[in-house]
Scaffold this active site. Structure first.
Site, short mmCIF file in Angstrom:
data_model
loop_
_atom_site.label_atom_id
_atom_site.label_comp_id
_atom_site.label_asym_id
_atom_site.label_seq_id
_atom_site.Cartn_x
_atom_site.Cartn_y
_atom_site.Cartn_z
N THR A 16 0.83 -1.21 0.00
CA THR A 16 0.00 0.00 0.00
C THR A 16 0.87 1.27 0.00
O THR A 16 0.47 2.28 -0.57
CB THR A 16 -0.98 0.04 1.20
N HIS A 113 8.69 3.57 8.79
CA HIS A 113 8.50 2.69 9.94
C HIS A 113 7.20 3.07 10.66
O HIS A 113 6.95 4.26 10.90
CB HIS A 113 9.70 2.79 10.90
N ALA A 183 -0.85 8.67 8.39
CA ALA A 183 0.57 9.06 8.47
C ALA A 183 1.40 8.48 7.32
O ALA A 183 1.96 9.23 6.51
CB ALA A 183 1.15 8.63 9.81
C1 GAR Z 1 3.77 -0.73 6.69
O1 GAR Z 1 2.99 -0.48 7.83
C2 GAR Z 1 5.20 -0.29 6.93
O2 GAR Z 1 5.31 0.85 7.69
C3 GAR Z 1 5.73 -1.49 7.68
O3 GAR Z 1 5.18 -2.61 7.01
C4 GAR Z 1 3.91 -2.24 6.46
C5 GAR Z 1 3.90 -2.59 4.99
O4 GAR Z 1 2.65 -2.37 4.40
N1 GAR Z 1 7.18 -1.51 7.67
C6 GAR Z 1 7.89 -1.93 8.69
O5 GAR Z 1 7.40 -2.42 9.69
C7 GAR Z 1 9.40 -1.79 8.54
N2 GAR Z 1 10.07 -1.98 9.78
P1 GAR Z 1 2.51 -2.20 2.82
O6 GAR Z 1 3.19 -3.40 2.16
O7 GAR Z 1 1.02 -2.23 2.59
O8 GAR Z 1 3.13 -0.90 2.42
#
Ligand code: GAR
Length: 216
Positions: A16, A113, A183
């Protein structure tokens, strides 16, 4: 080839945040950057579909296929060189990169993060775990952080942060969703846009060459 900063986005999951970057580029919010490459380290992650649907080169690079972390990083470097990548964005990329790799791209790798660093960050905090820990600790405010990546997990210089309220009755999943919507999807494209603007200015000033020290 256009004059824009060439960006690689590294992903592991649903993508996302990658989608937020693609949308920001398409709508003109990221003016001086273009996503030229998406690398995914998991075979079945939906993020790679998002890249391909947007017409962006998407490559699956797993540690297993390249015989461990060293080979995995070497393959990524090869792809960055092939595509002339100048900025690397970790958007839900759940692999800890080696110090050699992060030193090579000093101030050229950024990460999103899902907490207000230094809270709920470092090894073991990824995906849902920062939200579980935030609820367990009973904090009333959490959020997201964009930071440069160095050899310390979540330890690099902070670029942007945004706070999000924790509400009564929140589950980790509800909190994760609110942190993303309010955020992550806001500050990641904004930070990438700002860095691309700065890199473009520096490149113009130096006649075509950006030096990483200028981003500090
Ligand atoms: C997001 O919440 C990102 O901030 C987190 O993983 C998720 C990925 O979602 N990242 C971490 O925890 C890195 N330490 P997405 O694949 O839908 O973007």
């Amino acid at each position: 080839m256009s004059n824009k900063i060439r960006i690689a986005v590294l992903v592991s999951g649903g993508g996302t945040n990658l989608q937020a970057l693609i949308d920001a580029e398409r709508s003109g919010k990221i003016k001086n950057g273009e996503i030229a490459l998406v690398i995914c380290n998991r075979k079945s992650a939906y993020a790679i579909e998002r890249a391909r649907n947007a017409g962006i080169r998407g490559e699956i690079v797993t540690r297993k296929a390249y015989g461990g972390q060293e080979g995995f990083e070497a393959r990524m470097i090869e792809l960055f060189e092939e595509e002339g990548i100048e900025l690397i964005v970790l958007a839900g990329f759940l692999n800890i990169l080696s110090g050699d790799f992060t030193d090579r791209y000093d101030h050229r790798i950024v990460n999103i993060h899902p907490s207000l660093i230094p809270a709920f960050s470092g090894e073991g905090f990824y995906g849902l775990t920062p939200h579980i820990a935030a609820l367990e600790r009973g904090v009333k405010v959490t959020g997201a952080t964009v930071h440069f990546v160095n050899g310390v997990a979540d330890g690099g210089e902070i670029i942007a942060q945004k706070a999000v309220d924790v509400l009564p009755g929140d589950t980790p999943e509800m909190l994760q969703r609110r942190v993303m919507e309010e955020a992550e999807w806001v500050i990641l494209p904004a930070a990438v846009s700002m860095l691309c603007d700065r890199m473009t200015e520096e490149r113009d000033r130096n006649n075509g060459c950006v030096q990483s020290t200028e981003l500090q």
